[in-house]
Design a protein around this motif. Structure first.
Motif, short mmCIF file in Angstrom:
data_model
loop_
_atom_site.label_atom_id
_atom_site.label_comp_id
_atom_site.label_asym_id
_atom_site.label_seq_id
_atom_site.Cartn_x
_atom_site.Cartn_y
_atom_site.Cartn_z
N PRO A 21 -17.96 -2.66 0.06
CA PRO A 21 -17.32 -3.19 -1.14
C PRO A 21 -16.36 -2.21 -1.79
CG PRO A 21 -19.59 -2.60 -1.60
CD PRO A 21 -19.41 -2.48 -0.12
N SER A 22 -15.41 -2.73 -2.51
CA SER A 22 -14.48 -1.92 -3.28
C SER A 22 -15.26 -1.05 -4.25
CB SER A 22 -13.51 -2.83 -4.04
OG SER A 22 -12.63 -2.08 -4.83
N GLY A 23 -14.91 0.25 -4.33
CA GLY A 23 -15.58 1.15 -5.24
C GLY A 23 -16.75 1.89 -4.65
N VAL A 24 -17.08 1.62 -3.37
CA VAL A 24 -18.24 2.27 -2.77
C VAL A 24 -17.94 3.70 -2.32
CG1 VAL A 24 -17.91 1.62 -0.34
CG2 VAL A 24 -20.23 1.76 -1.28
N GLY A 25 -16.65 4.06 -2.28
CA GLY A 25 -16.29 5.42 -1.93
C GLY A 25 -15.82 5.60 -0.50
N LYS A 26 -15.26 4.56 0.09
CA LYS A 26 -14.81 4.65 1.49
C LYS A 26 -13.76 5.74 1.68
CE LYS A 26 -13.69 0.22 1.79
NZ LYS A 26 -14.24 -0.33 0.52
N SER A 27 -12.80 5.82 0.77
CA SER A 27 -11.73 6.82 0.90
C SER A 27 -12.28 8.25 0.87
CB SER A 27 -10.69 6.65 -0.20
OG SER A 27 -10.05 5.40 -0.10
N SER A 28 -13.23 8.50 -0.01
CA SER A 28 -13.83 9.84 -0.11
C SER A 28 -14.62 10.19 1.14
CB SER A 28 -14.74 9.92 -1.34
OG SER A 28 -14.00 9.72 -2.53
N ARG A 52 -1.61 2.79 -4.87
CA ARG A 52 -2.28 3.33 -6.05
C ARG A 52 -1.82 4.77 -6.24
NH1 ARG A 52 -7.82 1.01 -4.04
NH2 ARG A 52 -7.82 -1.06 -4.97
N PRO A 53 -2.00 5.33 -7.44
CA PRO A 53 -1.59 6.72 -7.67
C PRO A 53 -2.21 7.66 -6.64
CG PRO A 53 -2.17 5.67 -9.74
CD PRO A 53 -2.54 4.70 -8.65
N GLY A 54 -1.36 8.48 -6.02
CA GLY A 54 -1.84 9.44 -5.04
C GLY A 54 -1.81 8.95 -3.61
N GLY A 58 2.07 5.50 5.03
CA GLY A 58 1.92 6.03 6.38
C GLY A 58 0.70 6.89 6.57
N VAL A 59 0.05 7.29 5.46
CA VAL A 59 -1.17 8.10 5.54
C VAL A 59 -2.38 7.27 5.13
CG1 VAL A 59 -2.38 10.13 4.65
CG2 VAL A 59 0.09 10.23 5.09
N HIS A 60 -2.33 6.72 3.92
CA HIS A 60 -3.42 5.89 3.44
C HIS A 60 -3.26 4.45 3.94
CE1 HIS A 60 -3.24 9.27 0.55
NE2 HIS A 60 -4.55 9.20 0.69
N TYR A 61 -2.04 3.95 3.86
CA TYR A 61 -1.68 2.63 4.35
C TYR A 61 -0.21 2.66 4.75
CZ TYR A 61 -5.87 0.49 2.19
OH TYR A 61 -7.14 0.14 1.85
N ASP A 62 0.17 1.67 5.56
CA ASP A 62 1.59 1.38 5.74
C ASP A 62 1.88 0.23 4.78
OD1 ASP A 62 2.25 3.26 7.68
OD2 ASP A 62 1.61 1.97 9.32
N PHE A 63 2.66 0.50 3.74
CA PHE A 63 2.94 -0.50 2.71
C PHE A 63 4.17 -1.31 3.09
CE2 PHE A 63 0.62 2.92 0.58
CZ PHE A 63 -0.39 2.20 -0.06
N VAL A 64 4.01 -2.63 3.18
CA VAL A 64 5.11 -3.51 3.55
C VAL A 64 5.14 -4.69 2.58
CG1 VAL A 64 4.92 -2.88 6.00
CG2 VAL A 64 3.73 -4.92 5.15
N ASP A 65 6.25 -5.44 2.61
CA ASP A 65 6.32 -6.63 1.77
C ASP A 65 5.73 -7.82 2.55
OD1 ASP A 65 8.30 -7.48 3.58
OD2 ASP A 65 9.94 -6.91 2.24
#
Length: 198
Positions: A21-28, A52-54, A58-65
């Motif tokens: 779930p969102s907020g569980v700390g996957k990124s950390s 999101r800030p930070g 290409g590192v956290h996500y590839d952001f596209v429209d």
């Protein structure tokens, strides 16, 4: 280097799918996993969500429209793709297949819908749920972010209830009570002994 089952170029690496779930700390947990074992291939998802800030493209996500994302869907470029909280996410197929073919354990961090798609597309994949120590802990994490509107938080909590209820669909559960320990547990699942021995 990671110990994989090596023959003469016939190593078959394990694909691990991490969801939670969102907020569980996957990124950390994933950041700590990178520190512990940099040889693992980490898939970078494509998303239509705003950074999101930070977060680095290409590192956290590839952001596209949305238009670009739809083009990729139509071209069959995704191993899986799903909509979550009004945004689209997808896992590019080619980099994952290339990493596995090269003998590198690969990790996908995706939502429940995508994990179910990967289960169908790659039945040998190991699905791991990252769970909070308690429901109250997760609520505190989500409400403490302060980056999203209360309606969005409430929607994420509703989705989180559904995701945690799907725990039985996963092969393993790692509880994120401590980031370093959770990353170590995940690493053991990724590169530990296989049931079908050498």
């Amino acid at each position: 280097m990671i110990g994989t089952e090596t023959g003469t170029g016939s190593a078959r690496s394990r694909l691990t799918v991490l969801s939670g779930p969102s907020g569980v700390g996957k990124s950390s947990v994933l950041a700590e996993l990178r520190r512990q074992q940099p040889d693992i291939y980490f898939s970078v998802s494509v998303t239509t969500r705003k950074p999101r800030p930070g977060e680095v493209d290409g590192v956290h996500y590839d952001f596209v429209d949305h238009e670009k994302f739809q083009q990729m869907v139509e071209a069959g470029e995704f191993l899986e793709h799903a909509e979550f909280a009004g945004n689209h996410y997808g896992t590019p197929r080619r980099p994952v297949e290339e990493a596995l073919a090269a003998g590198r354990p690969a990790l996908l961090e995706i939502e429940l819908q995508g994990a179910r798609q990967v289960r169908v597309a790659m039945p040998d994949a190991r699905l791991v749920m990252l769970a909070p120590p308690s429901w109250e802990h997760l609520v505190d994490r989500l409400t403490g972010r302060g980056t999203e509107h209360p309606d969005v938080v409430e929607r994420r909590l509703a989705i989180a209830r559904e995701e945690l209820a799907a725990e039985k669909e996963f092969d393993e559960v790692v509880v994120n009570a401590d980031v370093q320990s959770a990353a170590s547990d995940l690493l053991s699942l990724m590169v530990g002994p296989r049931n079908s021995g050498d």
